[in-house]
Scaffold this active site. Structure first.
Site, short mmCIF file in Angstrom:
data_model
loop_
_atom_site.label_atom_id
_atom_site.label_comp_id
_atom_site.label_asym_id
_atom_site.label_seq_id
_atom_site.Cartn_x
_atom_site.Cartn_y
_atom_site.Cartn_z
CG ASN A 15 33.84 32.06 34.64
OD1 ASN A 15 33.23 32.05 33.57
ND2 ASN A 15 33.53 31.23 35.64
CD1 TRP A 16 33.96 37.99 31.40
CD2 TRP A 16 32.87 38.39 29.48
NE1 TRP A 16 34.62 38.99 30.75
CE2 TRP A 16 33.97 39.27 29.56
CE3 TRP A 16 32.05 38.44 28.35
CZ2 TRP A 16 34.26 40.20 28.55
CZ3 TRP A 16 32.34 39.37 27.36
CH2 TRP A 16 33.43 40.24 27.47
CE LYS A 17 30.78 32.95 37.86
NZ LYS A 17 30.48 32.38 39.14
CG HIS A 101 33.44 27.25 37.31
ND1 HIS A 101 32.28 27.31 38.07
CD2 HIS A 101 34.11 28.41 37.54
CE1 HIS A 101 32.26 28.47 38.71
NE2 HIS A 101 33.35 29.15 38.41
CD GLU A 103 29.10 29.01 38.71
OE1 GLU A 103 29.17 29.38 37.54
OE2 GLU A 103 29.29 29.78 39.68
CD GLU A 187 37.10 29.45 40.67
OE1 GLU A 187 37.25 30.65 40.49
OE2 GLU A 187 36.14 28.81 40.18
N GLY A 193 30.87 33.55 44.11
CA GLY A 193 29.64 34.32 43.92
C GLY A 193 28.92 34.65 45.20
CB SER A 233 34.04 36.53 46.77
OG SER A 233 32.81 35.85 46.64
N GLY A 254 34.97 36.11 38.73
CA GLY A 254 33.62 36.04 38.17
C GLY A 254 32.99 37.43 38.13
N GLY A 255 32.20 37.75 39.15
CA GLY A 255 31.43 38.99 39.17
C GLY A 255 32.25 40.24 38.86
C1 PEP Z 1 34.15 32.10 39.35
O1 PEP Z 1 33.07 32.00 38.80
O2 PEP Z 1 35.10 31.40 38.98
C2 PEP Z 1 34.27 33.04 40.47
C3 PEP Z 1 35.37 33.06 41.14
O3 PEP Z 1 33.20 33.86 40.69
P1 PEP Z 1 33.16 35.12 41.71
O4 PEP Z 1 34.43 35.90 41.49
O5 PEP Z 1 31.94 35.87 41.32
O6 PEP Z 1 33.10 34.56 43.09
#
Ligand code: PEP
Length: 279
Positions: A15-17, A101, A103, A187, A193, A233, A254-255
């Protein structure tokens, strides 16, 4: 040593956001392709922002990488300024759409919460996620439905109730055949994040609870078939331990999806975890 393949093919979805314009998109996918070339028993997916889906699709070419979007709207077309339909996503080559998500969720959908700066940015709720899931499945897009508890809910001992009620509401009215094909991502909001990953035993326990909730409400085949990812994470260091858990069928990243080498390392861990080993 006996090797047996697990029932469900793991999925690693990045997930590049709100990251990466056209040039970075070409570069990231261009770097990723050789790193995962020939990798078996894992499905790799990238979910860039809408503006670069077309560039991502062209750069992927015939590589074994699926394309996903980060959201979708349920209407087909018309006066819906700012929204993107399932047909538009299919047209640009998407196979997946992330729904709900944390967010984009607004569990209570109140403007007051938005103004208070809580996590309820875009007013997404279980019932809107459900409508989007129905439309995606009818059109041939696979939803990746996110669920997860906040830290307050976890500390109040409400995790299991929150998760099972999100799952029942998001899947309401779908057929067992449809549910078998879709993807759920567990999640925990507090792990997204933050660098604070959920312990592998606890992540596995919640994923098992999700599968049992699906079985209880939609039947054994639906529960056995649905792929359940962990997200929050996950990175190249902790992926192996999470992905080898029996109930975790991959990751929503994500990251760590923004760097080709860390994302590829997670994909390789998933490929390895697709097998059980017995002495
Ligand atoms: C996400 O945005 O779905 C996510 C899991 O982010 P991160 O891996 O950065 O925690």
């Amino acid at each position: 040593m006996v090797r047996t393949k697990k029932v469900r093919t793991p999925l690693i979805a990045g997930n590049w956001k709100m990251h990466n314009a056209r040039e970075q998109t070409r570069q990231l996918i261009g770097e990723l392709k050789p790193l995962i070339d020939g990798l078996s028993d894992v499905e790799v997916c990238v979910c860039p922002p809408f503006t670069v889906l077309a560039v991502a699709s062209e750069t992927i070419g015939d590589a074994e990488i699926s394309l996903g979007a980060q959201n979708v709207f349920w209407e087909e077309k018309g006066a819906w300024t700012s929204q993107i339909s399932a047909d538009m996503l299919l047209d640009v080559g998407c196979r997946y759409a992330i729904l709900g998500h944390s967010e984009t969720r607004g569990r209570f959908g109140k403007v007051d919460d938005l103004l208070a700066g809580r996590l309820h940015y875009f007013g997404e709720r279980d019932d809107t996620i459900n409508i989007k899931a129905r439309v995606c499945l009818a059109k041939g897009l696979t939803p990746i439905i996110c669920c997860g508890e906040t830290i307050d809910e976890r500390q109040a001992g409400k995790t299991d109730d929150i998760i099972s009620s999100q799952i029942r509401a998001c899947l309401d009215g779908l057929t067992p055949d449809q549910i078998e094909t879709l993807v759920i991502a567990y999640e925990p909001v507090w792990a997204i994040g933050t660098g604070e990953v959920c312990g592998s035993d606890e992540a596995n326990r919640v994923c098992r609870l999700i599968r049992q909730t699906v079985r209880d409400n939609f039947g054994t085949d639906a529960g056995n078939g649905v792929r359940i990812l962990y997200g929050g994470s996950m990175n190249d260091k902790n992926a192996e331990e999470l992905l080898e858990q029996s109930e975790i069928d991959g990751g929503l990243i994500g990251g760590a999806a923004l760097k080709a080498d860390s994302f590829a390392t997670i994909c390789k861990a998933a490929s390895f975890a697709a097998w059980n080993f017995y002495i």
